[in-house]
Write an enzyme that holds these catalytic residues in place. Sequence first.
Site, PDB file in Angstrom:
ATOM      1  N   ASP A 104       0.688  -1.171  -0.049  1.00 54.33           N
ATOM      2  CA  ASP A 104      -0.020   0.078  -0.002  1.00 54.33           C
ATOM      3  C   ASP A 104       0.844   1.116  -0.046  1.00 54.33           C
ATOM      4  O   ASP A 104       1.727   1.423  -0.683  1.00 54.33           O
ATOM      5  CB  ASP A 104      -0.942  -0.128   1.085  1.00 54.33           C
ATOM      6  CG  ASP A 104      -2.277   0.814   1.107  1.00 54.33           C
ATOM      7  OD1 ASP A 104      -2.951   0.752   0.268  1.00 54.33           O
ATOM      8  OD2 ASP A 104      -2.105   1.736   2.147  1.00 54.33           O
ATOM      9  N   TYR A 148     -13.535   7.059  -0.095  1.00 55.95           N
ATOM     10  CA  TYR A 148     -13.046   7.137   1.078  1.00 55.95           C
ATOM     11  C   TYR A 148     -11.808   8.165   1.198  1.00 55.95           C
ATOM     12  O   TYR A 148     -11.562   8.777   2.270  1.00 55.95           O
ATOM     13  CB  TYR A 148     -12.778   5.713   1.605  1.00 55.95           C
ATOM     14  CG  TYR A 148     -11.338   5.168   1.151  1.00 55.95           C
ATOM     15  CD1 TYR A 148     -10.271   5.307   1.872  1.00 55.95           C
ATOM     16  CD2 TYR A 148     -11.350   4.405  -0.034  1.00 55.95           C
ATOM     17  CE1 TYR A 148      -9.004   4.795   1.508  1.00 55.95           C
ATOM     18  CE2 TYR A 148     -10.295   3.900  -0.389  1.00 55.95           C
ATOM     19  CZ  TYR A 148      -8.977   4.146   0.087  1.00 55.95           C
ATOM     20  OH  TYR A 148      -7.947   3.711  -0.221  1.00 55.95           O
ATOM     21  N   TYR A 231      -3.182  10.305   3.536  1.00 57.89           N
ATOM     22  CA  TYR A 231      -4.151  10.782   2.926  1.00 57.89           C
ATOM     23  C   TYR A 231      -4.169  12.221   2.706  1.00 57.89           C
ATOM     24  O   TYR A 231      -4.636  12.739   1.673  1.00 57.89           O
ATOM     25  CB  TYR A 231      -5.521  10.302   3.654  1.00 57.89           C
ATOM     26  CG  TYR A 231      -5.778   8.765   3.610  1.00 57.89           C
ATOM     27  CD1 TYR A 231      -6.049   8.327   2.501  1.00 57.89           C
ATOM     28  CD2 TYR A 231      -5.413   8.163   4.952  1.00 57.89           C
ATOM     29  CE1 TYR A 231      -6.146   6.913   2.583  1.00 57.89           C
ATOM     30  CE2 TYR A 231      -5.706   6.653   4.865  1.00 57.89           C
ATOM     31  CZ  TYR A 231      -5.901   6.289   3.733  1.00 57.89           C
ATOM     32  OH  TYR A 231      -6.010   4.783   3.814  1.00 57.89           O
ATOM     33  N   HIS A 292      -6.939  -6.724  -1.028  1.00 55.97           N
ATOM     34  CA  HIS A 292      -5.967  -5.576  -0.897  1.00 55.97           C
ATOM     35  C   HIS A 292      -5.115  -5.875   0.263  1.00 55.97           C
ATOM     36  O   HIS A 292      -3.995  -5.418   0.624  1.00 55.97           O
ATOM     37  CB  HIS A 292      -6.909  -4.446  -0.307  1.00 55.97           C
ATOM     38  CG  HIS A 292      -6.114  -3.316  -0.033  1.00 55.97           C
ATOM     39  ND1 HIS A 292      -5.602  -2.652  -1.255  1.00 55.97           N
ATOM     40  CD2 HIS A 292      -5.667  -2.434   0.929  1.00 55.97           C
ATOM     41  CE1 HIS A 292      -4.896  -1.486  -0.878  1.00 55.97           C
ATOM     42  NE2 HIS A 292      -4.909  -1.460   0.353  1.00 55.97           N
TER      43      HIS A 292
END
Length: 319
Positions: A104, A148, A231, A292
């Site tokens: 990730d 998201y 993020y 994932h």
Amino acid sequence: MDQITHKFIQVNGLNLHVAEAGSESSPPVIFLHGFPEIWYSWRHQMLAVANAGFRAIAPDFRGYGMSDAPPEPEKACFADLVDDTASILDSLNISSKAFVVAKDFGGWVAYGFALLHPEKVAGIVTSNVLFMPPGAFTDHFVFPEGFYVSRWQKPGRAEADFGRFDVKTVVRKIYIMFCGSEMPIAGENEEIMDLVKPSAPLPSWMTEEDIATYGTLYEKNGFRTALQVPYRNMHMAGSEIQDPKIEVPTLVIFGEKDYVMKIPGMEDYIRSGGVKKYVPNHETVYVPEGSHFLQEQFPDHVNQLITGFLNRNKHVAVV
């Protein structure tokens, strides 16, 4: 798990937690986690590479798990994580090149580390993310407002959403949500946490004990730093380098049922092989039923892929 030891290393003014397995004299492999993961997400791989004759090193990023949070989490960035990675290897007196295994957003750290510290990297294995320098991903798109990532980028929105639940429940909901094959998108009057109903079961490969461990590890820092990186600060370290090239051997493992494949333009970029323009020695392996969380869903298969890569390239780690 008794083969895994734990220590704290003073790095850039912070005490960072590092889990280790294997002999200190063996070629080093540093594992970089994603979100909502932690060092624990690499437990299966750490033991596999240690048993294969390598030294496994799995830190908690700053502000994650048992590592200290930075004094101002809202200013945290990917460059900090790249610097921490280099400093951890230096603090452990590792003079040989290290392999980097990442998942990730940890992959963004791995690629930035390879660009800025090529002398320290022997090879890279990433799960569910591949090298994408600015301009490489040319499909111009806008995420839906309810995606998201869009929601978590807004200060206050995610905090209020998460704050309705205890830490363990938040991690549980995110794990279940990210196991899906569709992009997690909330409706206009719906919050991201509401996408997962209280009765939703854990994936078959995850236990209640695993979730309890994750919940405990997130209790120290919560999600303050985690929402900032990745993020709210998506500027990849090393992106300022002109004509970036990663010359070391690279393996990318992608789950074909990963929701990331549904991001507009992403699958075309992945399957086109365009990444070889920037990473000449690149290989992609697909796992047909992979989600994932490949390294936890199919640990034996992922372990085989990683140890095979390490054994083929371990000569690169020799100084």
